[in-house]
Design an enzyme around this catalytic site. Structure first.
Site, PDB file in Angstrom:
ATOM      1  N   ASP A  80     -31.535  12.662  21.177  1.00 35.39           N
ATOM      2  CA  ASP A  80     -31.208  14.037  21.548  1.00 35.39           C
ATOM      3  C   ASP A  80     -30.910  14.025  23.046  1.00 35.39           C
ATOM      4  OD1 ASP A  80     -31.462  16.836  22.365  1.00 35.39           O
ATOM      5  OD2 ASP A  80     -32.362  17.186  20.402  1.00 35.39           O
TER       6      ASP A  80
ATOM      7  N   VAL B 141     -27.007  23.854  15.896  1.00 41.50           N
ATOM      8  CA  VAL B 141     -25.909  23.002  15.444  1.00 41.50           C
ATOM      9  C   VAL B 141     -25.937  23.052  13.926  1.00 41.50           C
ATOM     10  CG1 VAL B 141     -24.934  20.672  15.390  1.00 41.50           C
ATOM     11  CG2 VAL B 141     -26.053  21.502  17.473  1.00 41.50           C
TER      12      VAL B 141
ATOM     13  N   HIS C 192     -29.969  18.498  10.178  1.00 43.24           N
ATOM     14  CA  HIS C 192     -30.583  17.479  11.028  1.00 43.24           C
ATOM     15  C   HIS C 192     -32.076  17.713  11.164  1.00 43.24           C
ATOM     16  CE1 HIS C 192     -29.557  20.744  13.851  1.00 43.24           C
ATOM     17  NE2 HIS C 192     -30.493  20.284  14.662  1.00 43.24           N
TER      18      HIS C 192
ATOM     19  N   HIS D 297     -35.299  16.872  13.792  1.00 36.57           N
ATOM     20  CA  HIS D 297     -35.771  16.437  15.107  1.00 36.57           C
ATOM     21  C   HIS D 297     -37.030  15.607  14.863  1.00 36.57           C
ATOM     22  CE1 HIS D 297     -33.444  19.384  17.595  1.00 36.57           C
ATOM     23  NE2 HIS D 297     -33.420  20.022  16.433  1.00 36.57           N
TER      24      HIS D 297
END
Length: 143
Positions: free
Chosen positions: A36, A101, A105, A107
């Site tokens: 990231d 976004v 995804h 994290h």
């Protein structure tokens, strides 16, 4: 309920197509893992499927099994690589829930006792630091 369809021009779609560089950590036929650029802690990575999915709400269930297996594998590696006390795994669905976004995804963030997460701000981390952190995770994955 989704507020829109999948837009392949999102930043992760561009990274997957090689149009935008990323500090890659791991890749297989289904998944890409990269640093990231605005990490909330040292070693913060993103795990994304290569399949087009806006978020978990519209993802093909066949995508999710292999994806979560890589999330687990990477979580173990980042905990080892950064000698972390724990690992935070976050996944957001739609803007009101914090998604910014719109490509599915996860994290994966190594955590240390007593250290709060940094804000996920517009402040980008130095590329050399991201590259060094990616190398540490790759080493843990290889071990």
């Amino acid at each position: 309920m989704n507020s829109g369809g999948y837009d392949s021009n999102n930043i992760f779609g561009k990274i997957l197509r090689g149009e935008i560089p990323a500090h890659e950590v791991y890749e297989d036929e289904n998944t890409l893992v990269f640093m990231d650029v605005m990490p909330q802690a040292e070693g913060h990575v993103l795990v994304v499927p290569k399949a087009a999915s806006r978020n978990i709400l519209d993802a093909d269930p066949a995508t999710l099994g292999p994806l979560i297996a890589i999330v687990q594998k990477v979580a173990i590696a980042v905990q080892e690589a950064f000698d972390a006390d724990g690992v935070t795994i976050m996944q957001f669905n739609e803007a009101p829930a914090g998604q910014s976004v719109f490509h599915l995804h996860f994290h994966v963030i190594p955590r240390r006792e007593g250290l709060p997460l940094r804000p996920h701000s517009g402040m980008m981390e130095d590329g050399a630091i991201l590259a060094a952190n990616a190398a540490k995770i790759k080493e843990a994955l290889a071990g």
